[in-house]
Enzyme design. Structure first.
Site, PDB file in Angstrom:
ATOM      1  N   SER A 216     -13.712  69.300  56.888  1.00  0.00           N
ATOM      2  CA  SER A 216     -14.958  69.618  57.594  1.00  0.00           C
ATOM      3  C   SER A 216     -16.009  68.584  57.250  1.00  0.00           C
ATOM      4  O   SER A 216     -15.855  67.804  56.323  1.00  0.00           O
ATOM      5  CB  SER A 216     -15.448  71.004  57.186  1.00  0.00           C
ATOM      6  N   LYS A 217     -17.100  68.606  58.014  1.00  0.00           N
ATOM      7  CA  LYS A 217     -18.102  67.584  57.766  1.00  0.00           C
ATOM      8  C   LYS A 217     -18.785  67.788  56.412  1.00  0.00           C
ATOM      9  O   LYS A 217     -19.263  66.841  55.815  1.00  0.00           O
ATOM     10  CB  LYS A 217     -19.099  67.495  58.918  1.00  0.00           C
ATOM     11  N   ARG A 218     -18.791  69.010  55.944  1.00  0.00           N
ATOM     12  CA  ARG A 218     -19.409  69.274  54.637  1.00  0.00           C
ATOM     13  C   ARG A 218     -18.523  68.830  53.473  1.00  0.00           C
ATOM     14  O   ARG A 218     -18.998  68.631  52.373  1.00  0.00           O
ATOM     15  CB  ARG A 218     -19.772  70.754  54.482  1.00  0.00           C
TER      16      ARG A 218
ATOM     17  N   GLU B  94     -28.785  64.207  58.996  1.00  0.00           N
ATOM     18  CA  GLU B  94     -28.132  65.238  58.188  1.00  0.00           C
ATOM     19  C   GLU B  94     -27.682  64.710  56.843  1.00  0.00           C
ATOM     20  O   GLU B  94     -26.889  65.346  56.143  1.00  0.00           O
ATOM     21  CB  GLU B  94     -26.921  65.810  58.942  1.00  0.00           C
TER      22      GLU B  94
END
Ligand code: GLU
Length: 500
Positions: A260-262, A279
């Site tokens: 995931s991007k996190r 972000e």
């Protein structure tokens, strides 16, 4: 294989995840391999999720990697426009056709009514053959009522009429034949109350209009494909149905779950091609990667050439690529492997190309450096860094004396037979007239022979004394690069400290 027409169709909802770039790459490779076209289409019909700057980011990421498009919003093409928000009339005309042929219908249910239907069903509500009779739509309401609602312009959506009890077959190059029962599928909204199409409608209409032959996209879209196939049938476009290829998931470095991007932020690794400041997300470019290394790494996340070869130029990938060698199982995102690829590319880069990266890594220390010295720095160190910023750690000794020494080298190698005579070598360096790697080598070997010492007994101390580490490129090159005066001064100080 005939020339394909393929598209990369991202939604501009933020930075382009590395998985999106892999999708773009595979599409590009197939287009180039077959002499076809690679199209960029921006799917921006979801106004709520639209993010300013995201489209520019996507363009820049493709450009950075050298994935040139043949048709796109920026360059135009025979199927203009390539931004879905500018294609409304097309979707309206097509949805009108579906309404006329009874393949779709109007639904007037308010958000509250849908909510209450969901509540009654305990959260498992599906708008379909079993429930649509209870809802307010052009199938359940009398024709006069429908006409009235339409005349009054009451908000409504258009839904696809999904007939129950049928099988939908998807031929997928990667996954084989996939079958869905229409009993599992809902009557998807095609046109929203704001008059904009949903992803499903716009995607299919455009793929058809743009003569797309192969839809290559991430596995997360496989379940939508059942509706897309139904749409091809509803439009009577079955003959033009593209070939589908759903690419395997990219998994977290642990191999468990989807990347995931996190994850990038959590693990301190980039999962985006370029940084995205809004972000605070880091990119491969800013982390010091060569774009070709990123592509090479991504190519292997889901595909393999069927041979042992790992290093491929973009042209080489075009040559080797085939959808037949794309696998089904998820591919683990291994950042060490990405760094390994990058190291291979950096070590093959011409020194001149590396100079700006060295400047940047050492900024501002190397600002006044001569081209000649920078060239030497690049040549000596290019095989010793995995990313460009690592040049800093490697080369800092040229600007600052080490603030400590490698204790292990001292413990293991600063033996009395060396310690007692080492100053003699430093003196010889001080008096040396030609401070070249060869000259330094001659002085050093003469000293070694005199005292019957090997390279392993002497060279680590030279590196340790000037740079504070036992590792590095050739010690004579390091001494030469640092300069005579500074080298002698540092070695004198080191000997004093090690002998204390
Ligand atoms: N707009 C979709 C996305 O954001 C496109 C999926 C597809 O390729 O059909 O990925």
């Amino acid at each position: 294989m005939d020339p394909v027409r393929v598209r990369f169709a991202p939604s501009p909802t933020g930075a382009l995840h590395i998985g999106g770039l892999r999708t773009a790459l595979y599409n590009y490779l197939l287009a180039r391999k077959t002499g076809g076209q690679f199209i960029l289409r921006i799917e921006d019909t979801d106004q709520k999720r639209y993010v300013e700057g995201a489209e520019a980011y996507i363009q820049e990421a493709l450009q950075w990697c050298g994935l040139e498009t043949d048709e796109s919003p920026a360059q135009g093409g025979p199927h203009d426009p390539y931004r879905q928000s500018e294609r409304r009339e097309k979707y309206q005309a097509e949805v009108h056709r579906l309404l006329q042929t009874d393949k779709a219908y109007y639904a007037f249910d308010t958000p509250e009514e849908l909510e209450s239907a969901r509540d009654k069903a305990g959260g498992t509500f599906k708008y379909d053959a079993a429930t649509r009779g209870r809802m307010r739509n052009s199938l359940s309401l009398p024709a006069t009522e429908v006409d009235k609602l339409l005349a009054e312009n009451i908000p409504r959506v258009v839904r696809l009429l999904v007939e129950p009890g049928q099988s939908v077959h998807i031929k997928d190059v990667v996954r084989g034949d996939v079958t869905f029962s229409t009993d599992e599928l809902d009557d998807k909204v095609l046109m929203k109350a704001d008059g904009l199409p949903t992803y499903h409608l716009a995607n299919v209409v455009d793929d058809h209009d743009m003569r797309i032959t192969h839809v290559i996209r991430g596995e997360e879209w496989l379940s939508s494909t059942a509706h897309h196939v139904l749409l091809y049938h509803a439009f009577d476009w079955v003959e033009d149905m593209p070939v589908f290829a759903h690419l395997p998931l990219i998994l977290k470095p642990t191999g468990k779950g989807k990347l995931s991007k996190r994850d990038g932020q959590k693990l301190g690794i980039p999962v985006f091609p370029l940084s995205w400041e809004a972000e605070n997300l880091e990119g491969f470019r800013e982390r010091g990667f060569h774009p070709q290394a990123v592509l090479n790494f991504l190519a292997f996340l889901g595909w393999n050439p069927g041979t042992e070869q790992e290093i491929f130029s973009l042209e080489g990938l075009v040559e080797a690529f085939s959808l037949d060698n794309v696998g089904k199982s998820g591919a683990r995102f291994d950042f060490d492997k990405a760094q390994w690829f990058n190291q291979q590319y950096i070590s093959e880069q011409p020194a001149e190309e590396l100079i700006p990266h060295i400047h940047k890594a050492l900024s501002p220390l190397a600002d006044g450096e001569s081209a000649d010295r920078l060239q030497k720095m690049a040549e000596l160190y290019k095989s010793r860094v995995r990313t460009y910023p690592e040049f800093r750690n490697q080369l800092l000794y040229l600007y600052q004396a080490p603030d400590g020494y490698d204790e292990k080298v001292i413990r293991k190698k600063w033996k009395p037979n060396v310690a007692t005579v080492f100053s003699e070598l430093v003196d010889a360096y001080r008096n040396q007239s030609d401070w070249t790697p060869d000259g330094i080598k001659a002085t050093t070997t003469a000293f070694m022979e005199r005292h019957e010492l090997g390279f392993g007994a002497v060279l680590p101390h030279l590196r340790n004394g000037i740079a504070g580490t036992g590792n590095g490129p050739g010690a004579f090159d390091m001494l030469h690069l640092l300069g005579q005066e500074e080298s002698v001064a540092r070695l004198e100080k080191a000997v004093e400290e090690w002998n204390a």
